[in-house]
Design a protein around this motif. Structure first.
Motif, mmCIF file in Angstrom:
data_model
loop_
_atom_site.group_PDB
_atom_site.id
_atom_site.type_symbol
_atom_site.label_atom_id
_atom_site.label_comp_id
_atom_site.label_asym_id
_atom_site.label_seq_id
_atom_site.Cartn_x
_atom_site.Cartn_y
_atom_site.Cartn_z
ATOM 1 N N GLY A 136 0.781 -1.227 0.000
ATOM 2 C CA GLY A 136 0.000 0.000 0.000
ATOM 3 C C GLY A 136 0.816 1.281 0.000
ATOM 4 N N PRO A 137 1.936 1.347 0.757
ATOM 5 C CA PRO A 137 2.732 2.584 0.758
ATOM 6 C C PRO A 137 3.223 3.015 -0.617
ATOM 7 N N LEU A 138 3.424 2.064 -1.527
ATOM 8 C CA LEU A 138 3.890 2.435 -2.870
ATOM 9 C C LEU A 138 2.870 3.297 -3.604
ATOM 10 N N LEU A 139 1.631 3.231 -3.197
ATOM 11 C CA LEU A 139 0.578 4.068 -3.783
ATOM 12 C C LEU A 139 0.237 5.246 -2.889
ATOM 13 N N VAL A 140 0.057 4.968 -1.597
ATOM 14 C CA VAL A 140 -0.429 5.989 -0.676
ATOM 15 C C VAL A 140 0.615 7.070 -0.418
ATOM 16 N N THR A 141 1.858 6.695 -0.171
ATOM 17 C CA THR A 141 2.888 7.682 0.180
ATOM 18 C C THR A 141 3.158 8.679 -0.953
ATOM 19 N N PRO A 142 3.362 8.234 -2.197
ATOM 20 C CA PRO A 142 3.523 9.227 -3.281
ATOM 21 C C PRO A 142 2.282 10.101 -3.470
ATOM 22 N N ALA A 143 1.088 9.495 -3.338
ATOM 23 C CA ALA A 143 -0.148 10.271 -3.531
ATOM 24 C C ALA A 143 -0.287 11.347 -2.463
ATOM 25 N N MET A 144 -0.037 10.992 -1.204
ATOM 26 C CA MET A 144 -0.133 11.968 -0.119
ATOM 27 C C MET A 144 0.936 13.046 -0.253
ATOM 28 N N SER A 145 2.121 12.654 -0.663
ATOM 29 C CA SER A 145 3.200 13.633 -0.849
ATOM 30 C C SER A 145 2.823 14.656 -1.917
ATOM 31 N N ALA A 146 2.329 14.172 -3.045
ATOM 32 C CA ALA A 146 1.919 15.086 -4.123
ATOM 33 C C ALA A 146 0.753 15.960 -3.694
ATOM 34 N N LEU A 147 -0.214 15.366 -2.993
ATOM 35 C CA LEU A 147 -1.383 16.131 -2.547
ATOM 36 C C LEU A 147 -0.982 17.238 -1.582
ATOM 37 N N CYS A 148 -0.131 16.907 -0.627
ATOM 38 C CA CYS A 148 0.286 17.907 0.367
ATOM 39 C C CYS A 148 1.023 19.066 -0.287
ATOM 40 N N VAL A 149 1.916 18.758 -1.214
ATOM 41 C CA VAL A 149 2.669 19.825 -1.880
ATOM 42 C C VAL A 149 1.751 20.669 -2.751
ATOM 43 N N TRP A 150 0.808 20.038 -3.452
ATOM 44 C CA TRP A 150 -0.128 20.815 -4.274
ATOM 45 C C TRP A 150 -0.960 21.747 -3.411
ATOM 46 N N LEU A 151 -1.499 21.236 -2.297
ATOM 47 C CA LEU A 151 -2.311 22.071 -1.413
ATOM 48 C C LEU A 151 -1.484 23.187 -0.787
ATOM 49 N N THR A 152 -0.236 22.865 -0.420
ATOM 50 C CA THR A 152 0.633 23.879 0.181
ATOM 51 C C THR A 152 0.886 25.023 -0.786
ATOM 52 N N ARG A 153 1.262 24.682 -2.000
ATOM 53 C CA ARG A 153 1.594 25.713 -2.980
ATOM 54 C C ARG A 153 0.370 26.469 -3.465
ATOM 55 N N ALA B 5 5.744 13.459 -5.819
ATOM 56 C CA ALA B 5 5.317 12.065 -5.954
ATOM 57 C C ALA B 5 6.520 11.129 -6.053
ATOM 58 N N VAL B 6 7.547 11.557 -6.795
ATOM 59 C CA VAL B 6 8.763 10.741 -6.910
ATOM 60 C C VAL B 6 9.437 10.606 -5.547
ATOM 61 N N CYS B 7 9.525 11.704 -4.811
ATOM 62 C CA CYS B 7 10.119 11.644 -3.462
ATOM 63 C C CYS B 7 9.303 10.729 -2.557
ATOM 64 N N GLY B 8 7.973 10.814 -2.665
ATOM 65 C CA GLY B 8 7.122 9.933 -1.880
ATOM 66 C C GLY B 8 7.358 8.469 -2.215
ATOM 67 N N LEU B 9 7.577 8.176 -3.499
ATOM 68 C CA LEU B 9 7.865 6.801 -3.913
ATOM 69 C C LEU B 9 9.186 6.330 -3.323
ATOM 70 N N VAL B 10 10.186 7.209 -3.309
ATOM 71 C CA VAL B 10 11.481 6.858 -2.708
ATOM 72 C C VAL B 10 11.318 6.572 -1.216
ATOM 73 N N VAL B 11 10.545 7.410 -0.529
ATOM 74 C CA VAL B 11 10.293 7.196 0.901
ATOM 75 C C VAL B 11 9.597 5.852 1.130
ATOM 76 N N ALA B 12 8.642 5.532 0.263
ATOM 77 C CA ALA B 12 7.920 4.264 0.387
ATOM 78 C C ALA B 12 8.852 3.076 0.166
ATOM 79 N N LEU B 13 9.715 3.156 -0.847
ATOM 80 C CA LEU B 13 10.650 2.065 -1.122
ATOM 81 C C LEU B 13 11.628 1.861 0.030
ATOM 82 N N ILE B 14 12.116 2.966 0.585
ATOM 83 C CA ILE B 14 13.018 2.865 1.739
ATOM 84 C C ILE B 14 12.290 2.219 2.909
#
Length: 443
Positions: free
Chosen positions: A59-76, A279-288
């Motif tokens: 699940g983290p391979l999907l959820v972590t990149p999605a949440m990372s992208a969502l948070c950055v989009w909302l922040t900006r 999203a790419v950073c979130g994927l890296v975090v999930a893989l780690i």
């Protein structure tokens, strides 16, 4: 007639007391209350992520990149100023036009954005803490209460911001002394006598609220320190300080010098498509996280406490993997703090050092490494020493903790300047925003 005069005099006195004390006490109560509720929300959010991970291992391979992208989009898009830990924003506000910068960096919009987006980030398993955000939230609460004063000036605004930030840190860790020291060392290089009373009063009232809701507790429990010979202890302090000082300095260097180590295509992705980069950073975090068996997700509080209590076994690679996960969580501009992950990384280094100092107390090495790594990242050795001492009830290690913090902070300076102050410079007003200025959105 006399009754009328008495009534008018009572009203004037009540109004004066409200202005002098009531507003301040109200702000302190709000800081303490929100700090406790925010801590519980962060805990529930991470529990939700852990439940998903246990139910669906990939699940983290999907959820972590999605949440990372969502948070950055909302922040900006909606909450600029809420990115990163929040401490640089407070430093920037205190160092300039408090009204102007406060309206952009400590507004109610930023406050709610910081609360909501950091909870979303932890629900994605990203490596963030809640302590830095609590500092910005506390400062924002007190800054916005300035509207209740009949008259307000820059000096009073500064005292309110300083008090709210210090109270936020104190309530987050249940470390009142650290809140005072943090206000002096990190946030305000010149500490006014009038500000000290405001800060201490706010910390006391915020702390009372937090204690009333959560009870009196030590953040990491109480460590058991075995008496060590002076030679072994000195050697452990020096080795720990150098290792954590280098590691913390490298972490700061990585965050502050992205153009020197990031490949050009990655830099272009970060600049031109920040949501995709997140999203790419979130994927890296999930893989780690998957590689580490889930141990690098979240703030790392459970892992650090488990090591101290002797109930957790971690790989020697844990601190390096946690560092990489932390870098991946901060590069996109994720709202979240650095304190708790730094303490967890430090605990991992203490566990690693125990392989070489097998006859030395594991709890002592972990406490030394926590203070060393935190001091190296923040380059605020006194704050780091006091925080860790209060969190582990480590009064028996006062001199050792202090020496480790001072050495590690000095070593870190060979790699990078103070992290929070350098990031705060990116919030200074500029005649024309450069491409580099846009990095404040990423930190």
């Amino acid at each position: 007639m006399n009754l009328s005069k008495i009534s008018e005099e009572s009203l004037r006195r009540a109004h004066r007391l409200w202005v002098e004390y009531g507003i301040l006490w109200l702000g302190a109560v709000l800081v303490g209350l929100i700090a406790v509720l925010y801590a519980q929300a962060i805990e529930y959010g991470f529990d939700a992520f852990q439940s998903l991970r246990h139910a669906w291992s990939w699940g983290p391979l999907l959820v972590t990149p999605a949440m990372s992208a969502l948070c950055v989009w909302l922040t900006r898009r909606f909450f600029p100023g809420s990115e990163g830990s929040g401490i640089p924003q407070v430093i920037a506000t205190l160092g300039g036009n408090t009204t102007g910068r406060g309206l952009s960096l400590l507004s109610l919009r930023v406050l709610f954005g910081k609360l909501g987006l950091s909870i979303l980030a932890i629900m994605g398993g990203l490596t963030i803490g809640r302590e830095g955000p609590t500092v910005q939230i506390g400062a924002a609460i007190m800054f916005n209460l300035r509207r209740l004063y009949p008259t307000i000036n820059a000096a009073m605004e500064r005292r309110l911001i300083l008090a709210g930030a210090a109270a936020g840190l104190a309530a987050a860790f249940n470390t009142p002394l650290a809140g005072v020291v943090f206000a002096i060392e990190e946030l305000s290089r010149s500490f006014e006598q009038r500000a000290s009373g405001v800060v201490i009063t706010t910390i006391i009232f915020a702390g009372i609220v937090a204690l009333g809701l959560t009870g009196n507790y030590t953040y990491f429990g109480t460590i058991q320190v075995i008496n060590e010979t002076s030679g072994k202890l000195i050697l452990a302090v020096i080795a720990t300080a150098i290792l954590t000082g280098c590691a913390g300095g490298i972490f700061c260097w990585l965050l502050l010098n992205t153009t020197r180590w990031m490949p050009a295509p990655v830099q272009a992705l970060r600049r031109d498509r920040p949501i995709a980069f997140a999203a790419v950073c979130g994927l890296v975090v999930a893989l780690i996280g998957l590689l580490a068996g889930g141990m690098t997700f979240g703030s790392g509080y459970a892992e650090a406490r488990g090591l101290l209590n002797g109930t957790e076994q971690l790989s020697g690679f844990y601190p390096l993997l946690k560092m990489a996960s932390m870098v991946g969580s901060y590069l996109p501009g994720m709202p979240g703090g650095m304190f708790a992950p730094s303490l967890s990384i430090g605990a991992g280094f203490g566990n690693l050092l125990h392989l070489f100092f097998g006859n030395t107390s594991l709890g002592m090495l972990i406490a030394l490494a926590m203070v060393g790594y935190l001091a190296a990242v923040t380059q605020s050795p006194i704050t780091a020493f006091v925080i860790v001492m209060e969190m582990v009830n480590g009064h028996a290690l006062v001199i050792s903790l202090m020496a480790t913090a001072l050495i590690a902070s000095s070593v870190s300076r060979f790699f990078a300047p103070p992290l929070y102050e350098t990031l705060a410079e990116r919030y200074a007003p500029r005649p024309a925003e450069s491409d580099e200025g846009g990095d404040k959105q990423h930190q």
